[in-house]
Motif scaffolding. Structure first.
Motif, PDB file in Angstrom:
ATOM      1  N   ILE A 103       0.840  -1.204   0.000  1.00 15.11           N
ATOM      2  CA  ILE A 103       0.000   0.000   0.000  1.00 15.11           C
ATOM      3  C   ILE A 103       0.874   1.252   0.000  1.00 15.11           C
ATOM      4  O   ILE A 103       0.599   2.232  -0.705  1.00 15.11           O
ATOM      5  CB  ILE A 103      -0.957  -0.018   1.207  1.00 15.11           C
ATOM      6  N   GLY A 104       1.952   1.229   0.798  1.00 19.35           N
ATOM      7  CA  GLY A 104       2.852   2.377   0.825  1.00 19.35           C
ATOM      8  C   GLY A 104       3.486   2.637  -0.523  1.00 19.35           C
ATOM      9  O   GLY A 104       3.615   3.785  -0.957  1.00 19.35           O
ATOM     10  N   LEU A 105       3.889   1.556  -1.221  1.00 19.31           N
ATOM     11  CA  LEU A 105       4.459   1.718  -2.551  1.00 19.31           C
ATOM     12  C   LEU A 105       3.429   2.276  -3.521  1.00 19.31           C
ATOM     13  O   LEU A 105       3.740   3.142  -4.348  1.00 19.31           O
ATOM     14  CB  LEU A 105       4.993   0.374  -3.047  1.00 19.31           C
ATOM     15  N   TRP A 106       2.207   1.789  -3.422  1.00 24.29           N
ATOM     16  CA  TRP A 106       1.142   2.270  -4.314  1.00 24.29           C
ATOM     17  C   TRP A 106       0.861   3.748  -4.074  1.00 24.29           C
ATOM     18  O   TRP A 106       0.714   4.523  -5.010  1.00 24.29           O
ATOM     19  CB  TRP A 106      -0.114   1.442  -4.105  1.00 24.29           C
ATOM     20  N   VAL A 107       0.793   4.156  -2.797  1.00 22.16           N
ATOM     21  CA  VAL A 107       0.552   5.563  -2.478  1.00 22.16           C
ATOM     22  C   VAL A 107       1.698   6.432  -2.976  1.00 22.16           C
ATOM     23  O   VAL A 107       1.493   7.529  -3.512  1.00 22.16           O
ATOM     24  CB  VAL A 107       0.357   5.740  -0.954  1.00 22.16           C
ATOM     25  N   ALA A 108       2.949   5.926  -2.818  1.00 24.94           N
ATOM     26  CA  ALA A 108       4.102   6.703  -3.272  1.00 24.94           C
ATOM     27  C   ALA A 108       4.068   6.901  -4.781  1.00 24.94           C
ATOM     28  O   ALA A 108       4.383   7.989  -5.281  1.00 24.94           O
ATOM     29  CB  ALA A 108       5.395   5.996  -2.857  1.00 24.94           C
ATOM     30  N   THR A 109       3.682   5.860  -5.523  1.00 24.35           N
ATOM     31  CA  THR A 109       3.614   6.006  -6.983  1.00 24.35           C
ATOM     32  C   THR A 109       2.515   6.977  -7.395  1.00 24.35           C
ATOM     33  O   THR A 109       2.644   7.656  -8.418  1.00 24.35           O
ATOM     34  CB  THR A 109       3.373   4.643  -7.643  1.00 24.35           C
ATOM     35  N   LYS A 110       1.438   7.030  -6.621  1.00 21.27           N
ATOM     36  CA  LYS A 110       0.359   7.963  -6.956  1.00 21.27           C
ATOM     37  C   LYS A 110       0.772   9.407  -6.709  1.00 21.27           C
ATOM     38  O   LYS A 110       0.301  10.319  -7.398  1.00 21.27           O
ATOM     39  CB  LYS A 110      -0.894   7.628  -6.132  1.00 21.27           C
ATOM     40  N   ARG A 111       1.646   9.612  -5.728  1.00 23.14           N
ATOM     41  CA  ARG A 111       2.072  10.975  -5.407  1.00 23.14           C
ATOM     42  C   ARG A 111       3.113  11.500  -6.385  1.00 23.14           C
ATOM     43  O   ARG A 111       3.336  12.696  -6.472  1.00 23.14           O
ATOM     44  CB  ARG A 111       2.616  11.027  -3.985  1.00 23.14           C
ATOM     45  N   VAL A 112       3.762  10.591  -7.102  1.00 27.71           N
ATOM     46  CA  VAL A 112       4.760  11.010  -8.081  1.00 27.71           C
ATOM     47  C   VAL A 112       4.050  11.389  -9.368  1.00 27.71           C
ATOM     48  O   VAL A 112       3.245  10.622  -9.900  1.00 27.71           O
ATOM     49  CB  VAL A 112       5.779   9.878  -8.342  1.00 27.71           C
ATOM     50  N   ASN A 113       4.350  12.545  -9.875  1.00 30.01           N
ATOM     51  CA  ASN A 113       3.739  13.014 -11.119  1.00 30.01           C
ATOM     52  C   ASN A 113       4.480  12.371 -12.294  1.00 30.01           C
ATOM     53  O   ASN A 113       5.358  12.964 -12.915  1.00 30.01           O
ATOM     54  CB  ASN A 113       3.808  14.538 -11.204  1.00 30.01           C
ATOM     55  N   TYR A 114       4.090  11.118 -12.572  1.00 31.87           N
ATOM     56  CA  TYR A 114       4.818  10.341 -13.568  1.00 31.87           C
ATOM     57  C   TYR A 114       3.835   9.466 -14.333  1.00 31.87           C
ATOM     58  O   TYR A 114       2.928   8.863 -13.741  1.00 31.87           O
ATOM     59  CB  TYR A 114       5.870   9.459 -12.885  1.00 31.87           C
ATOM     60  N   GLU A 115       3.992   9.409 -15.628  1.00 35.03           N
ATOM     61  CA  GLU A 115       3.137   8.572 -16.469  1.00 35.03           C
ATOM     62  C   GLU A 115       3.816   7.222 -16.680  1.00 35.03           C
ATOM     63  O   GLU A 115       4.856   7.123 -17.330  1.00 35.03           O
ATOM     64  CB  GLU A 115       2.893   9.245 -17.823  1.00 35.03           C
ATOM     65  N   TRP A 116       3.219   6.189 -16.105  1.00 31.26           N
ATOM     66  CA  TRP A 116       3.803   4.860 -16.171  1.00 31.26           C
ATOM     67  C   TRP A 116       3.532   4.241 -17.536  1.00 31.26           C
ATOM     68  O   TRP A 116       2.439   4.308 -18.066  1.00 31.26           O
ATOM     69  CB  TRP A 116       3.241   3.966 -15.067  1.00 31.26           C
ATOM     70  N   ARG A 117       4.567   3.580 -18.104  1.00 27.09           N
ATOM     71  CA  ARG A 117       4.460   2.963 -19.425  1.00 27.09           C
ATOM     72  C   ARG A 117       4.980   1.523 -19.368  1.00 27.09           C
ATOM     73  O   ARG A 117       5.907   1.142 -20.070  1.00 27.09           O
ATOM     74  CB  ARG A 117       5.270   3.762 -20.450  1.00 27.09           C
ATOM     75  N   TRP A 118       4.348   0.709 -18.558  1.00 26.71           N
ATOM     76  CA  TRP A 118       4.801  -0.674 -18.399  1.00 26.71           C
ATOM     77  C   TRP A 118       4.630  -1.483 -19.676  1.00 26.71           C
ATOM     78  O   TRP A 118       5.350  -2.456 -19.898  1.00 26.71           O
ATOM     79  CB  TRP A 118       4.038  -1.347 -17.259  1.00 26.71           C
ATOM     80  N   ALA A 119       3.682  -1.098 -20.530  1.00 20.93           N
ATOM     81  CA  ALA A 119       3.444  -1.853 -21.768  1.00 20.93           C
ATOM     82  C   ALA A 119       4.635  -1.790 -22.719  1.00 20.93           C
ATOM     83  O   ALA A 119       4.748  -2.620 -23.627  1.00 20.93           O
ATOM     84  CB  ALA A 119       2.188  -1.328 -22.467  1.00 20.93           C
ATOM     85  N   ARG A 120       5.527  -0.838 -22.527  1.00 20.46           N
ATOM     86  CA  ARG A 120       6.677  -0.696 -23.413  1.00 20.46           C
ATOM     87  C   ARG A 120       7.860  -1.561 -22.991  1.00 20.46           C
ATOM     88  O   ARG A 120       8.816  -1.715 -23.748  1.00 20.46           O
ATOM     89  CB  ARG A 120       7.112   0.775 -23.455  1.00 20.46           C
ATOM     90  N   THR A 138      17.731   6.364 -21.781  1.00 22.51           N
ATOM     91  CA  THR A 138      18.115   7.514 -22.591  1.00 22.51           C
ATOM     92  C   THR A 138      17.201   7.690 -23.802  1.00 22.51           C
ATOM     93  O   THR A 138      16.870   8.812 -24.189  1.00 22.51           O
ATOM     94  CB  THR A 138      19.571   7.369 -23.062  1.00 22.51           C
ATOM     95  N   SER A 139      16.768   6.573 -24.381  1.00 23.82           N
ATOM     96  CA  SER A 139      15.950   6.652 -25.595  1.00 23.82           C
ATOM     97  C   SER A 139      14.453   6.628 -25.327  1.00 23.82           C
ATOM     98  O   SER A 139      13.675   7.128 -26.133  1.00 23.82           O
ATOM     99  CB  SER A 139      16.305   5.496 -26.535  1.00 23.82           C
ATOM    100  N   SER A 140      14.047   6.036 -24.202  1.00 22.55           N
ATOM    101  CA  SER A 140      12.607   5.864 -23.953  1.00 22.55           C
ATOM    102  C   SER A 140      12.063   6.769 -22.846  1.00 22.55           C
ATOM    103  O   SER A 140      10.845   6.971 -22.772  1.00 22.55           O
ATOM    104  CB  SER A 140      12.320   4.410 -23.569  1.00 22.55           C
ATOM    105  N   PHE A 141      12.940   7.278 -21.972  1.00 26.13           N
ATOM    106  CA  PHE A 141      12.548   8.096 -20.817  1.00 26.13           C
ATOM    107  C   PHE A 141      11.641   7.339 -19.850  1.00 26.13           C
ATOM    108  O   PHE A 141      10.963   7.964 -19.025  1.00 26.13           O
ATOM    109  CB  PHE A 141      11.852   9.388 -21.268  1.00 26.13           C
ATOM    110  N   ALA A 142      11.612   6.018 -19.936  1.00 24.38           N
ATOM    111  CA  ALA A 142      10.838   5.204 -18.990  1.00 24.38           C
ATOM    112  C   ALA A 142      11.733   4.856 -17.800  1.00 24.38           C
ATOM    113  O   ALA A 142      12.111   3.703 -17.597  1.00 24.38           O
ATOM    114  CB  ALA A 142      10.316   3.952 -19.679  1.00 24.38           C
TER     115      ALA A 142
END
Length: 320
Positions: A23-40, A282-286
């Protein structure tokens, strides 16, 4: 009769702790202004590459024979002569019958699976760690025996080597080995990286083996010598087999640490798992997805190695 202890509260506490971490990890990821791209991420393990099939001659498309996923394209040369055939995947066709083509024009493509940078980097990490660990084990065995030698020259050299390697950072050793020793001896960066890691792990292995040998009771050595065995025979057949069983757990920990320490060879441009991750970022910014994936791959490799070494330890314990 001793009553069995109740274990379920402790299992429940463990589950609550793990749930809290999740839960703590999930909350931390929500607070980070970041667009997750796991499909890549999967494409960096394996991906389909397209090889463009170009017209070898100038001419006209004479015939297209589809055969399921592939099509055969016949080109009639402009200057006459025998028709030239190409095979391409049907959904990549760029021409139709009667189209003129120049030499080098794209007709279509053929797809095939290729290994991605993460898979290649993982293989390089495992290969470098295995080779350097094997060489380091040999260096550590020789150095450990020299450490116990009555010869002051051998013992002094062993102590100097162990203290020098254990007293300096591995990153500095890699730089010195690559930029100084590698330049003098004209070594490839792969050889330099393996050499630096082997010398590093060899120093720690030497102390582990020395401690294992000294843990064997001296009475066994004296009994072997009284039976007429030489010092070499006593060490080979009596002392070392027992010592290696005892030092297997610390050796396992050292080799597991070696896999993680091997990430430092990326600083001399060896494309291991860590360097592959940096190049992808460097190339994907993920950034977060790749570093989490790299960490997970290291965890999988070290966990599998731990289980293998635990299995060997249990086998040796049953053979006693």
């Amino acid at each position: 009769m001793k009553r069995p202890s109740v274990q379920w509260p402790w299992h429940g506490l463990l589950a609550l702790i793990l749930l809290g971490l999740a839960i703590g990890l999930w909350v931390a990821t929500k607070r980070v202004n970041y667009e997750w791209r796991w499909a890549r991420v999967p494409q960096y393990f394996f991906y389909q590459a397209e090889d463009t099939q170009a017209a070898p001659v100038a001419g006209t498309i004479n015939k297209i024979n589809p055969n399921g996923a592939y099509s055969q394209v016949d080109i009639t040369p402009a200057n006459g002569g025998q028709a030239v055939s190409l095979t391409v995947e049907t959904d990549t066709l760029k021409v139709k019958i009667g189209d003129p083509v120049a030499e080098g024009d794209g007709i279509g493509a053929q797809r095939h699976w290729k290994i991605g940078p993460l898979s290649w980097g993982l293989w390089v990490t495992i290969w470098i760690s295995f080779v350097s660990g094997l060489i380091g084990l040999f260096i550590g065995l020789i150095t450990g025996l020299c450490r116990l030698s009555p010869n002051p020259a051998l013992r002094g050299l062993a102590v100097f080597y162990i203290e020098l390697i254990r007293g300096t950072p591995l990153l500095v050793q890699i730089f010195i080995f690559y930029f100084f020793i590698g330049t003098v001896l004209n070594l490839d960066r792969i050889v330099a990286g393996i050499g630096a890691l082997a010398l590093f792990v060899g120093a720690y292995t030497a102390e582990i083996i020395r401690a294992g040998i000294q843990s064997i009771a001296k009475g066994q050595t004296e009994a072997a010598r009284s039976l007429g065995m030489t010092a070499a025979q006593t060490m080979t057949h009596i002392v070392l087999p027992q010592a290696l069983k005892r030092v297997l757990p610390p050796l396992a920990g050292q080799f597991i640490s070696l896999i993680k320490d091997s990430s430092l060879v990326s600083v001399i441009a060896i494309t291991d798992l860590t360097k592959s991750g940096r190049e992808i970022i460097t190339s994907s910014f993920a950034t977060f997805e790749i570093w989490f994936t790299v960490a997970l791959l290291y965890l999988v490799v070290t966990s599998l190695l731990s289980q293998l070494l635990f299995w060997l330890e249990r086998r040796f314990a049953r053979s006693d």
